[in-house]
Scaffold this motif. Structure first.
Motif, PDB file in Angstrom:
ATOM      1  N   ASP A 199      -5.154   4.814  -4.992  1.00  0.00           N
ATOM      2  CA  ASP A 199      -3.771   3.884  -4.493  1.00  0.00           C
ATOM      3  C   ASP A 199      -3.920   2.820  -5.602  1.00  0.00           C
ATOM      4  O   ASP A 199      -4.773   2.002  -5.615  1.00  0.00           O
ATOM      5  CB  ASP A 199      -3.846   3.474  -2.941  1.00  0.00           C
ATOM      6  CG  ASP A 199      -2.686   2.739  -2.610  1.00  0.00           C
ATOM      7  OD1 ASP A 199      -1.862   2.322  -3.445  1.00  0.00           O
ATOM      8  OD2 ASP A 199      -2.458   2.704  -1.435  1.00  0.00           O
TER       9      ASP A 199
ATOM     10  N   ARG B 168      -6.635  -4.657   1.334  1.00  0.00           N
ATOM     11  CA  ARG B 168      -5.828  -4.116   1.929  1.00  0.00           C
ATOM     12  C   ARG B 168      -5.779  -4.895   3.367  1.00  0.00           C
ATOM     13  O   ARG B 168      -4.692  -5.312   3.980  1.00  0.00           O
ATOM     14  CB  ARG B 168      -6.150  -2.754   2.066  1.00  0.00           C
ATOM     15  CG  ARG B 168      -4.953  -2.063   3.010  1.00  0.00           C
ATOM     16  CD  ARG B 168      -4.999  -0.428   2.736  1.00  0.00           C
ATOM     17  NE  ARG B 168      -6.213   0.090   2.733  1.00  0.00           N
ATOM     18  CZ  ARG B 168      -6.917   0.416   4.035  1.00  0.00           C
ATOM     19  NH1 ARG B 168      -6.144   0.304   5.355  1.00  0.00           N
ATOM     20  NH2 ARG B 168      -7.932   1.115   4.277  1.00  0.00           N
TER      21      ARG B 168
ATOM     22  N   PHE C 231      -2.165   0.149  -5.478  1.00  0.00           N
ATOM     23  CA  PHE C 231      -2.157  -1.115  -4.789  1.00  0.00           C
ATOM     24  C   PHE C 231      -3.329  -1.907  -4.902  1.00  0.00           C
ATOM     25  O   PHE C 231      -3.400  -3.029  -5.217  1.00  0.00           O
ATOM     26  CB  PHE C 231      -1.764  -0.942  -3.396  1.00  0.00           C
ATOM     27  CG  PHE C 231      -1.737  -2.240  -2.386  1.00  0.00           C
ATOM     28  CD1 PHE C 231      -0.716  -3.183  -2.855  1.00  0.00           C
ATOM     29  CD2 PHE C 231      -2.802  -2.442  -1.520  1.00  0.00           C
ATOM     30  CE1 PHE C 231      -0.918  -4.473  -1.957  1.00  0.00           C
ATOM     31  CE2 PHE C 231      -2.793  -3.582  -0.808  1.00  0.00           C
ATOM     32  CZ  PHE C 231      -1.872  -4.381  -1.054  1.00  0.00           C
ATOM     33  N   ASN C 232      -4.423  -1.232  -4.616  1.00  0.00           N
ATOM     34  CA  ASN C 232      -5.813  -1.884  -4.398  1.00  0.00           C
ATOM     35  C   ASN C 232      -7.043  -1.279  -5.020  1.00  0.00           C
ATOM     36  O   ASN C 232      -8.115  -1.639  -5.059  1.00  0.00           O
ATOM     37  CB  ASN C 232      -5.999  -2.306  -2.977  1.00  0.00           C
ATOM     38  CG  ASN C 232      -6.107  -0.966  -2.196  1.00  0.00           C
ATOM     39  OD1 ASN C 232      -5.583   0.073  -2.488  1.00  0.00           O
ATOM     40  ND2 ASN C 232      -6.935  -0.860  -0.853  1.00  0.00           N
TER      41      ASN C 232
ATOM     42  N   ASN D  96     -14.982   1.529  -2.036  1.00  0.00           N
ATOM     43  CA  ASN D  96     -14.211   1.036  -1.232  1.00  0.00           C
ATOM     44  C   ASN D  96     -14.411  -0.092  -0.532  1.00  0.00           C
ATOM     45  O   ASN D  96     -13.321  -1.088  -0.289  1.00  0.00           O
ATOM     46  CB  ASN D  96     -13.564   2.349  -0.135  1.00  0.00           C
ATOM     47  CG  ASN D  96     -12.671   3.181  -1.291  1.00  0.00           C
ATOM     48  OD1 ASN D  96     -12.445   3.119  -2.273  1.00  0.00           O
ATOM     49  ND2 ASN D  96     -12.836   4.400  -0.625  1.00  0.00           N
TER      50      ASN D  96
ATOM     51  N   GLU E 208      -8.162   1.580  -4.025  1.00  0.00           N
ATOM     52  CA  GLU E 208      -8.987   2.218  -3.047  1.00  0.00           C
ATOM     53  C   GLU E 208      -8.900   4.050  -3.352  1.00  0.00           C
ATOM     54  O   GLU E 208      -7.965   4.491  -3.808  1.00  0.00           O
ATOM     55  CB  GLU E 208      -8.270   2.042  -1.811  1.00  0.00           C
ATOM     56  CG  GLU E 208      -8.953   2.745  -0.502  1.00  0.00           C
ATOM     57  CD  GLU E 208      -8.244   2.471   0.652  1.00  0.00           C
ATOM     58  OE1 GLU E 208      -8.854   3.243   1.505  1.00  0.00           O
ATOM     59  OE2 GLU E 208      -7.639   1.646   0.744  1.00  0.00           O
TER      60      GLU E 208
ATOM     61  N   ILE F 103      -8.611   7.233  -1.660  1.00  0.00           N
ATOM     62  CA  ILE F 103      -7.751   7.519  -0.528  1.00  0.00           C
ATOM     63  C   ILE F 103      -8.584   8.696  -0.169  1.00  0.00           C
ATOM     64  O   ILE F 103      -8.832   8.673   1.255  1.00  0.00           O
ATOM     65  CB  ILE F 103      -6.424   7.945  -0.576  1.00  0.00           C
ATOM     66  CG1 ILE F 103      -5.661   6.905  -1.172  1.00  0.00           C
ATOM     67  CG2 ILE F 103      -5.795   8.491   0.542  1.00  0.00           C
ATOM     68  CD1 ILE F 103      -5.513   5.657  -0.259  1.00  0.00           C
TER      69      ILE F 103
ATOM     70  N   TRP G 263       0.378   6.493  -6.039  1.00  0.00           N
ATOM     71  CA  TRP G 263      -0.786   7.045  -6.032  1.00  0.00           C
ATOM     72  C   TRP G 263      -1.077   7.706  -7.330  1.00  0.00           C
ATOM     73  O   TRP G 263      -0.014   8.165  -7.973  1.00  0.00           O
ATOM     74  CB  TRP G 263      -1.061   8.030  -4.828  1.00  0.00           C
ATOM     75  CG  TRP G 263      -1.183   7.614  -3.484  1.00  0.00           C
ATOM     76  CD1 TRP G 263      -1.090   6.334  -3.168  1.00  0.00           C
ATOM     77  CD2 TRP G 263      -1.222   8.507  -2.298  1.00  0.00           C
ATOM     78  NE1 TRP G 263      -1.440   5.970  -1.606  1.00  0.00           N
ATOM     79  CE2 TRP G 263      -1.421   7.402  -1.293  1.00  0.00           C
ATOM     80  CE3 TRP G 263      -1.279   9.755  -2.036  1.00  0.00           C
ATOM     81  CZ2 TRP G 263      -1.374   7.586   0.002  1.00  0.00           C
ATOM     82  CZ3 TRP G 263      -1.360  10.148  -0.617  1.00  0.00           C
ATOM     83  CH2 TRP G 263      -1.383   9.303   0.407  1.00  0.00           C
TER      84      TRP G 263
ATOM     85  N   PRO H  35       0.928  -1.230   0.055  1.00  0.00           N
ATOM     86  CA  PRO H  35      -0.130  -0.062   0.007  1.00  0.00           C
ATOM     87  C   PRO H  35       0.969   1.140   0.126  1.00  0.00           C
ATOM     88  O   PRO H  35       1.962   1.400   0.442  1.00  0.00           O
ATOM     89  CB  PRO H  35      -0.835  -0.274   1.148  1.00  0.00           C
ATOM     90  CG  PRO H  35      -0.741  -1.609   1.770  1.00  0.00           C
ATOM     91  CD  PRO H  35       0.584  -1.920   1.110  1.00  0.00           C
ATOM     92  N   ASN H  36       0.269   2.407  -0.435  1.00  0.00           N
ATOM     93  CA  ASN H  36       0.763   3.594  -0.414  1.00  0.00           C
ATOM     94  C   ASN H  36       2.210   3.778  -1.075  1.00  0.00           C
ATOM     95  O   ASN H  36       3.230   4.515  -0.719  1.00  0.00           O
ATOM     96  CB  ASN H  36       0.971   4.190   0.930  1.00  0.00           C
ATOM     97  CG  ASN H  36      -0.483   4.158   1.775  1.00  0.00           C
ATOM     98  OD1 ASN H  36      -1.488   4.767   1.132  1.00  0.00           O
ATOM     99  ND2 ASN H  36      -0.363   3.712   2.817  1.00  0.00           N
TER     100      ASN H  36
ATOM    101  N   THR I  72      -2.626  -6.842   4.989  1.00  0.00           N
ATOM    102  CA  THR I  72      -1.958  -6.252   6.351  1.00  0.00           C
ATOM    103  C   THR I  72      -1.941  -7.297   7.260  1.00  0.00           C
ATOM    104  O   THR I  72      -0.997  -7.659   8.116  1.00  0.00           O
ATOM    105  CB  THR I  72      -3.139  -5.200   6.899  1.00  0.00           C
ATOM    106  OG1 THR I  72      -3.028  -4.100   5.991  1.00  0.00           O
ATOM    107  CG2 THR I  72      -2.335  -4.539   8.007  1.00  0.00           C
TER     108      THR I  72
END
Length: 451
Positions: free
Chosen positions: A316, A444, A318-319, A428, A321, A323, A295, A291-292, A448
């Motif tokens: 993001d 995400r 990564f997924n 989301n 999402e 933000i 962007w 993540p992060n 995690t």
């Protein structure tokens, strides 16, 4: 020429009578001549729906003479006369006229059809009791016509609602009328076998093995307001612990009349001036493992109630999402600066991040570039006029407009903003991304926890 059932005749006539198609095009679809179709239309206009009910065709001599006399006195054609007297074909009247002119009235006497019966004399005597013109025969004929008319009306209702009559539909009608009329007579008139009827009735009375699955599919479809097609519904079922083949989900959705309401629209983003502030470091490398890390951002425009609104989100890679986002009535720099400020609040200190955008003038501003540099963020920009360099954000805007803007109705600008907030939260937290089989936040969270 194809043999037509009563249902097909009615369907052909109704298509032509509606006035939207020519007789030739309708006739071609049903495999008949357009003259034959026009003859059916005349019969329908004179006698209504009953003209398509299977009729008793062994006409009496008196009836044939009445038809010929009427045609002579009124000067009507063979087709017109057939339509008026509800006779299946004009050729029958032509034959009667030829027989009458060559052999006289006796030639019009109806002949018994079929082979001579080999039953006992008692059976013949019983048949004589039901001779033509007797009270019993008349009552039997009336009941037959009532059965045919009632059956045909119910079938006609099914035809008008779904356009095609199946064996299952015919069985449903027969099953409904079985206490009023003989099943033997009904299946004979419907032209299906009795074994077929009883076999389908057994299946009708069995409990539906997919009843629970259908309820789950309907619930998922309703929860997502028709935005899900069969693939995402299959993935949602899998997340609930139900492994179902996508073809089965597609078939059940078709049975339930559920269809994805989303149709992708062409997306056109807001474009600013062109400059050379930062290179295209991202270079379409949208793959991210944490993540992060990368962007992306952009601005899109909405037109509602004679006004314009501008949306500035950050996503993001990564997924997928969102933000954060800002929305305003003008595409000022504050729209982007506020978005960036809110987004950076979620970014850990000294975190290495790549921020990608197009070459819009907002992202060329010194304030924007300074804010990125102060946090150690690397700036990346798409090449001039190349939307594919920021295709992930472009794709989000397309989804947003197809699933939200074009699908819902809004009462005011305020109502639109409230619904937008709900949709982005839905996007989301609930909406499955096909690549992950999970929503962005679910993916995400899973990452995690695994880390």
């Amino acid at each position: 020429m194809a043999k037509m059932s009563p249902e097909d005749k009615l369907a052909a006539v109704q298509r032509y009578v509606n006035g939207k198609e020519s007789s030739r095009s309708v006739a071609a679809d049903f495999g008949i001549s357009h003259r034959y179709l026009l003859g059916l239309v005349k019969q329908y206009q004179h006698n209504g729906v009953e003209v398509f009910v299977r009729r008793y065709t062994n006409y009496t001599k008196a009836f044939k003479l009445d038809v010929l006399n009427y045609m002579t006195e009124q000067g009507t054609s063979f087709n017109e006369t057939a339509a008026i007297f509800n006779i299946a074909g004009a050729s029958s009247i032509q034959n009667w006229k030829k027989q009458f002119e060559t052999l006289g009235e006796d030639a019009l006497q109806p002949k018994k059809k079929g082979r001579q019966s080999m039953k006992k004399e008692s059976t013949k005597q019983h048949k004589n009791v039901l001779a033509e013109g007797s009270t019993e025969a008349l009552q039997a004929r009336i009941q037959q016509l009532e059965m045919e008319n009632e059956y045909f009306k119910k079938v006609e209702c099914l035809s008008s609602s779904q356009g095609k009559i199946t064996k299952e539909d015919k069985v449903k009608v027969i099953y409904e009328l079985r206490h009023k009329y003989s099943v033997k007579a009904l299946v004979a008139f419907a032209e299906i076998k009795r074994s077929t009827y009883y076999n389908l009735v057994k299946k009708m009375n069995r409990p539906d093995p997919d009843a629970d699955l259908k309820a789950d599919i309907q619930a998922i479809y309703d929860e997502h307001e028709g935005r899900y097609g069969y693939r995402r519904i299959r993935d949602e079922l899998a997340n609930l612990g139900q492994k179902v083949n996508h073809k089965k989900v597609q078939r059940i959705m078709k049975e339930l009349g559920l269809k994805c309401l989303v149709r992708m629209k062409k997306y056109k983003s807001y474009k600013g001036t062109v400059g050379e502030i930062a290179p295209n470091i991202l270079d379409r490398n949208f793959t991210v493992v944490v993540p992060n890390e990368k962007w992306t951002t952009d601005i899109t425009e909405f037109k509602l109630f004679g006004e314009k609104l501008y949306l500035s989100p950050v996503l993001d890679l990564f997924n997928g999402e969102i933000i954060t986002y800002t929305i305003g009535s003008r595409p000022t720099y504050s729209l982007v600066s506020e978005m960036l400020e809110k987004a950076l609040e979620r970014l850990p200190e000294d975190h290495q991040l790549l921020m990608h955008s197009d070459q819009g003038w907002h992202y060329q501003m010194k304030q924007y570039r300074h804010t990125l540099q102060s946090r150690g963020i690397v700036q990346s920009m798409s090449r001039k006029g190349n939307c594919y360099d920021n295709s992930v954000m472009e794709n989000f805007f397309g989804i947003l407009k197809s699933e939200f803007l074009y699908l819902k109705e809004f009462e005011s600008i305020k109502h639109f903003k409230e619904e937008l907030k709900e949709y982005i939260n839905y996007y989301n937290t609930k909406r499955i991304k096909a690549k992950f089989k999970l929503s962005p936040i679910q993916y995400r969270t899973q990452f995690t926890q695994a880390a």
